[in-house]
Design a protein around this motif. Structure first.
Motif, short mmCIF file in Angstrom:
data_model
loop_
_atom_site.label_atom_id
_atom_site.label_comp_id
_atom_site.label_asym_id
_atom_site.label_seq_id
_atom_site.Cartn_x
_atom_site.Cartn_y
_atom_site.Cartn_z
N HIS A 17 45.33 36.41 55.53
CA HIS A 17 46.67 36.70 56.02
C HIS A 17 46.93 38.20 55.91
N ALA A 18 47.93 38.64 56.60
CA ALA A 18 48.33 40.04 56.55
C ALA A 18 49.75 40.13 56.00
N LEU A 19 50.05 41.28 55.43
CA LEU A 19 51.39 41.56 54.94
C LEU A 19 51.95 42.74 55.70
N ALA A 20 53.24 42.71 55.93
CA ALA A 20 53.95 43.83 56.56
C ALA A 20 55.13 44.16 55.67
N THR A 21 55.19 45.40 55.21
CA THR A 21 56.21 45.81 54.24
C THR A 21 57.00 47.01 54.77
N VAL A 22 58.32 46.93 54.66
CA VAL A 22 59.17 48.07 55.00
C VAL A 22 59.01 49.11 53.89
N VAL A 23 58.48 50.28 54.25
CA VAL A 23 58.23 51.32 53.25
C VAL A 23 59.22 52.48 53.36
N ASP A 24 60.00 52.51 54.43
CA ASP A 24 60.97 53.60 54.58
C ASP A 24 61.99 53.22 55.64
N ILE A 25 63.24 53.65 55.45
CA ILE A 25 64.29 53.46 56.44
C ILE A 25 65.07 54.76 56.54
N ALA A 26 65.18 55.28 57.75
CA ALA A 26 66.04 56.43 58.01
C ALA A 26 67.23 55.94 58.80
N GLY A 27 68.41 56.02 58.22
CA GLY A 27 69.58 55.42 58.85
C GLY A 27 69.82 54.04 58.27
N SER A 28 70.21 53.12 59.11
CA SER A 28 70.54 51.77 58.63
C SER A 28 69.44 50.78 58.98
N GLY A 29 69.41 49.69 58.23
CA GLY A 29 68.45 48.62 58.46
C GLY A 29 68.99 47.33 57.87
N VAL A 30 68.65 46.19 58.51
CA VAL A 30 69.12 44.90 58.02
C VAL A 30 68.47 44.55 56.69
N ARG A 31 67.13 44.67 56.62
CA ARG A 31 66.42 44.44 55.38
C ARG A 31 66.21 45.78 54.68
N GLY A 32 66.08 45.75 53.38
CA GLY A 32 65.89 46.97 52.63
C GLY A 32 64.43 47.36 52.50
N VAL A 33 64.21 48.53 51.93
CA VAL A 33 62.85 48.96 51.60
C VAL A 33 62.23 47.92 50.67
N GLY A 34 60.98 47.56 50.91
CA GLY A 34 60.29 46.55 50.12
C GLY A 34 60.29 45.18 50.77
N ALA A 35 61.14 44.96 51.78
CA ALA A 35 61.14 43.68 52.48
C ALA A 35 59.75 43.43 53.06
N THR A 36 59.25 42.23 52.90
CA THR A 36 57.87 41.94 53.27
C THR A 36 57.79 40.66 54.10
N MET A 37 56.93 40.69 55.10
CA MET A 37 56.67 39.53 55.95
C MET A 37 55.19 39.17 55.84
N LEU A 38 54.90 37.90 55.67
CA LEU A 38 53.53 37.43 55.62
C LEU A 38 53.18 36.81 56.96
N VAL A 39 52.02 37.18 57.51
CA VAL A 39 51.58 36.69 58.81
C VAL A 39 50.22 36.03 58.65
#
Length: 341
Positions: A17-39
């Motif tokens: 499986h793969a992981l996708a992680t939010v590592v940075d947000i400039a401006g606004s975002g629904v999920r925060g930094v660290g939010a992770t999705m498993l595929v």
């Protein structure tokens, strides 16, 4: 990384499986930094990295990785959706690292969270390095498990990167051009006193939030096996010995929901006498006033009594057990967020 906890009893962690992680947000975002999705290799996803506007592109990139591609860092300011056209992810720029999952590292992360500890974790972002997409986790920077080998120079650089970050910044997630790192806080420990209908609903909500849940009730009839399948522990005990067994402290929230004054008074006395971060009790304002008087007579200070939440839960007009449970969970979340910032 809560998504990993959700899969901890599943065989999917053992599959590629793969992981996708939010590592940075400039401006606004629904999920925060660290939010992770498993595929998974078949494109099945767990978790999310936004409100839905970039998940499709992230999923396709993750599947390409699993088909032999390289880890990569993607930045989204606009997304071309085949149905909706150009989409802006919440008006901000979201950076997402896509990298291979690691059963070894993810299970270490799960162990720490399940033990009620914080977990330091992160991933290499360095696309020019063979270590790009390397995942790590551990209790501290000196006790890390890696998804692949790391040179001494790389390890030293990682330790220096983490060491210079203020602890509060690390809790929010930090990154440079080479690394992303984050300290996941210990899970909320929720002690629910009483096994009634509200407690059943609250236990389910709490587990959906990845909290650790303990049910305490001296009345055996309320603790049948089918009532609390999600609970981490069920104790057929009075609150006082149960709290001693659990070592109730600042990691705990206590919700007294038995609706029996003998049980709830003992629970609240123990909660206020401890260092728990939240204590709430079911009952009307009139009942609460009488309870405060009784607890004051038993030696609980006015300052401690002021910390008691009652009637328990945010005022959302709740009537049904599930609604009251939702209000209680929301009040605990509000307390946690106000402390963590």
């Amino acid at each position: 990384m809560k998504e990993i906890i959700e899969l901890s009893d599943s065989s999917r962690l053992e599959d590629r499986h793969a992981l996708a992680t939010v590592v940075d947000i400039a401006g606004s975002g629904v999920r925060g930094v660290g939010a992770t999705m498993l595929v998974s290799a078949d494109g099945a996803i767990t978790g999310s990295v936004s409100g839905g506007c970039i998940e499709g592109e992230v999923m396709r990139a993750a599947v390409r990785l699993l088909e032999g591609g390289d880890p990569l860092l993607l930045s989204f300011c606009e997304v071309q959706d085949p149905i909706f056209g150009t989409i802006s992810p919440c008006g901000g720029t979201v950076s997402v690292m896509i990298y291979p999952g690691s059963e070894l590292v993810e299970k270490r992360y799960i162990e720490l969270i399940r033990e009620g500890k914080g977990a330091l974790w992160g991933v290499s972002l360095d696309g020019e390095s063979a270590s790009a997409g390397l995942l790590f986790a551990g209790e501290s920077v000196d006790e890390l498990v890696f998804s692949s080998d790391l040179s001494l120079a790389q390890l030293g650089a990682l330790k220096a990167f983490i060491a210079k970050a203020p602890s509060e910044a690390l809790k929010r997630g930090i990154r440079d051009e080479h690394w992303f790192a984050m300290m996941s806080p210990p899970p909320v420990n929720l002690c629910i006193v009483g096994g009634g209908h509200i407690s059943v609903a609250l236990s389910r909500i709490a587990k959906a939030l990845a909290w650790r849940v303990v049910i305490v009730d001296p009345r055996e009839a309320f603790l049948s096996a089918d009532r609390f399948p999600e609970a981490d522990a069920v104790l057929n005990m009075w609150p006082k010995p149960a709290f001693e067994k659990l070592c109730i402290d600042k990691r705990f929230a206590v919700a007294a929901l038995s609706h029996d004054s003998k049980i709830d008074d003992q629970a609240i006395f123990g909660a206020l006498d401890s260092d728990c971060f939240y204590a709430g009790v079911l009952g009307s304002r009139k009942t609460l006033a009488a309870r405060r008087d009784r607890l004051a007579e038993q030696g609980i200070s006015a300052a401690d009594l002021a910390l008691l939440r009652g009637p328990i839960g945010l005022n959302i007009g709740a009537k049904e057990p599930e609604e009251i449970a939702l209000a209680v969970a929301a009040e605990i979340v509000e307390t946690v967020r106000s402390k963590r910032g």
